[in-house]
Scaffold this active site. Structure first.
Site, PDB file in Angstrom:
ATOM      1  N   ASP A   8       0.882  -1.162   0.000  1.00 16.91           N
ATOM      2  CA  ASP A   8       0.000   0.000   0.000  1.00 16.91           C
ATOM      3  C   ASP A   8       0.928   1.223   0.000  1.00 16.91           C
ATOM      4  O   ASP A   8       2.130   1.088   0.256  1.00 16.91           O
ATOM      5  CB  ASP A   8      -0.868  -0.032   1.269  1.00 16.91           C
ATOM      6  N   LEU A   9       0.397   2.387  -0.309  1.00 13.80           N
ATOM      7  CA  LEU A   9       1.257   3.588  -0.367  1.00 13.80           C
ATOM      8  C   LEU A   9       1.105   4.468   0.883  1.00 13.80           C
ATOM      9  O   LEU A   9       2.036   4.579   1.687  1.00 13.80           O
ATOM     10  CB  LEU A   9       0.909   4.385  -1.636  1.00 13.80           C
ATOM     11  N   ASP A  10      -0.101   5.082   1.014  1.00 13.55           N
ATOM     12  CA  ASP A  10      -0.325   6.023   2.126  1.00 13.55           C
ATOM     13  C   ASP A  10      -0.201   5.293   3.455  1.00 13.55           C
ATOM     14  O   ASP A  10      -0.973   4.376   3.729  1.00 13.55           O
ATOM     15  CB  ASP A  10      -1.743   6.623   2.024  1.00 13.55           C
ATOM     16  N   THR A  16       1.403  10.221   3.689  1.00 15.32           N
ATOM     17  CA  THR A  16       0.498  11.171   3.048  1.00 15.32           C
ATOM     18  C   THR A  16      -0.886  11.168   3.690  1.00 15.32           C
ATOM     19  O   THR A  16      -1.688  12.059   3.413  1.00 15.32           O
ATOM     20  CB  THR A  16       0.379  10.861   1.537  1.00 15.32           C
ATOM     21  N   LYS A  44      -8.895   5.694   5.471  1.00 17.26           N
ATOM     22  CA  LYS A  44      -7.630   5.078   5.052  1.00 17.26           C
ATOM     23  C   LYS A  44      -7.892   3.902   4.113  1.00 17.26           C
ATOM     24  O   LYS A  44      -8.677   3.010   4.441  1.00 17.26           O
ATOM     25  CB  LYS A  44      -6.826   4.620   6.269  1.00 17.26           C
ATOM     26  N   SER A 115      -2.464   0.782  -4.297  1.00 18.06           N
ATOM     27  CA  SER A 115      -3.006   1.915  -3.546  1.00 18.06           C
ATOM     28  C   SER A 115      -4.310   2.378  -4.180  1.00 18.06           C
ATOM     29  O   SER A 115      -4.431   2.397  -5.404  1.00 18.06           O
ATOM     30  CB  SER A 115      -1.994   3.075  -3.579  1.00 18.06           C
ATOM     31  N   ALA A 116      -5.252   2.784  -3.313  1.00 13.08           N
ATOM     32  CA  ALA A 116      -6.533   3.308  -3.807  1.00 13.08           C
ATOM     33  C   ALA A 116      -6.354   4.711  -4.395  1.00 13.08           C
ATOM     34  O   ALA A 116      -7.255   5.243  -5.028  1.00 13.08           O
ATOM     35  CB  ALA A 116      -7.534   3.360  -2.660  1.00 13.08           C
ATOM     36  N   LYS A 146     -10.964  -1.420  -1.596  1.00  9.54           N
ATOM     37  CA  LYS A 146     -10.667  -2.175  -0.382  1.00  9.54           C
ATOM     38  C   LYS A 146     -11.854  -1.988   0.569  1.00  9.54           C
ATOM     39  O   LYS A 146     -12.424  -0.901   0.584  1.00  9.54           O
ATOM     40  CB  LYS A 146      -9.395  -1.628   0.287  1.00  9.54           C
ATOM     41  N   GLU A 170       0.243  -3.268   4.681  1.00 10.98           N
ATOM     42  CA  GLU A 170      -0.883  -2.338   4.811  1.00 10.98           C
ATOM     43  C   GLU A 170      -0.892  -1.648   6.163  1.00 10.98           C
ATOM     44  O   GLU A 170      -0.502  -2.242   7.172  1.00 10.98           O
ATOM     45  CB  GLU A 170      -2.200  -3.118   4.710  1.00 10.98           C
ATOM     46  N   ASP A 171      -1.376  -0.411   6.191  1.00 12.16           N
ATOM     47  CA  ASP A 171      -1.548   0.279   7.474  1.00 12.16           C
ATOM     48  C   ASP A 171      -3.029   0.446   7.808  1.00 12.16           C
ATOM     49  O   ASP A 171      -3.360   0.987   8.864  1.00 12.16           O
ATOM     50  CB  ASP A 171      -0.910   1.677   7.435  1.00 12.16           C
TER      51      ASP A 171
END
Ligand code: XGP
Length: 216
Positions: A8-10, A16, A44, A115-116, A146, A170-171
């Site tokens: 995942d990114l954020d 971010t 998120k 990432s979404a 997600k 993932e966070d």
């Protein structure tokens, strides 16, 4: 044995999430809706239009806007968010991420981004790691967000492995659920809230060894 990594990114690669919060909070305030950090946890991993929808429901205003108006509101939020991203540099990579990625690359482990966020390619370029990934799933091509596992299945396909052969990072709770729903091994990157169902929980990725993850 695992063969590839899906990130995942954020909140996993860079923080971010706090910039999304600033931009959503300002937009919500304009609509007389007050959101706080606890509510922000629900955004998120959730795409742009779904995030807006959740804010409107939270403020009891879900019936007040047409689709065209909602699209304008979402665009406005994004304009503000992209302004906030302008100062992003490699210094904004989360501690431990680059060390872990470098180690994975050295061992030729294929890596994908799931990432979404439609801003993911722009953010990865600002962080100067865009070329390090073998695939970036385009969220505009997905039918479900997600916690549906679609994005993770597509990420695994893009690096030519099965979901069972991948480790997902993932966070967000919605992300962990998506990872588990397609049989991937889930690493939860925990900051504030606890992540349920994660197979492993860490605060930063350099707590992990690439070799030991590949043996899961
Ligand atoms: P994009 C973003 C959402 O706007 C944001 O609310 C989510 O937290 C984030 O995706 C999850 O990565 O999508 O507006 O950057 O396309």
């Amino acid at each position: 044995m695992k063969k590839g990594f899906v990130f995942d990114l954020d909140g996993v690669i860079t923080d971010t999430a706090k910039l999304h919060f600033i931009a959503w909070k300002d937009l919500a305030a304009m609509l007389d809706i007050e959101i706080d950090l606890t509510f922000n946890e629900q955004l998120k991993g959730v795409g742009r239009m779904d995030s807006l929808e959740r804010i409107l429901v939270y403020g009891g205003k879900e019936k007040d806007f047409s689709l065209a108006q909602k699209e304008t509101l979402a665009e406005e939020k994004n304009k503000h968010y992209v302004e906030l991203l302008q100062d992003l540099t490699p210094q904004d990579l989360l501690p431990g991420f680059k060390t872990f990625l470098d180690s994975a690359k050295k061992k030729q482990v294929p890596c994908a981004v799931a990432s979404a966020s439609k801003n993911a390619p722009f953010i990865l370029k600002k962080l100067e790691i865009f070329d390090e990934f073998d695939a970036i799933v385009d969220p505009a091509t997905l039918t479900k967000g997600k916690p549906d596992p679609e994005i993770f299945i597509r990420a695994a396909q893009a690096i030519h492995i099965t979901p069972e052969e991948a480790v997902g990072f993932e966070d967000a709770q919605a992300g962990i659920e998506g990872i588990k729903a397609c049989g991937m091994f889930a690493v939860g990157v925990e900051t504030t809230e606890p992540l349920y169902q994660a197979d492993l929980r860490v605060k930063r990725l350099d707590e992990l060894s690439v070799d030991s993850l590949l043996q899961k």
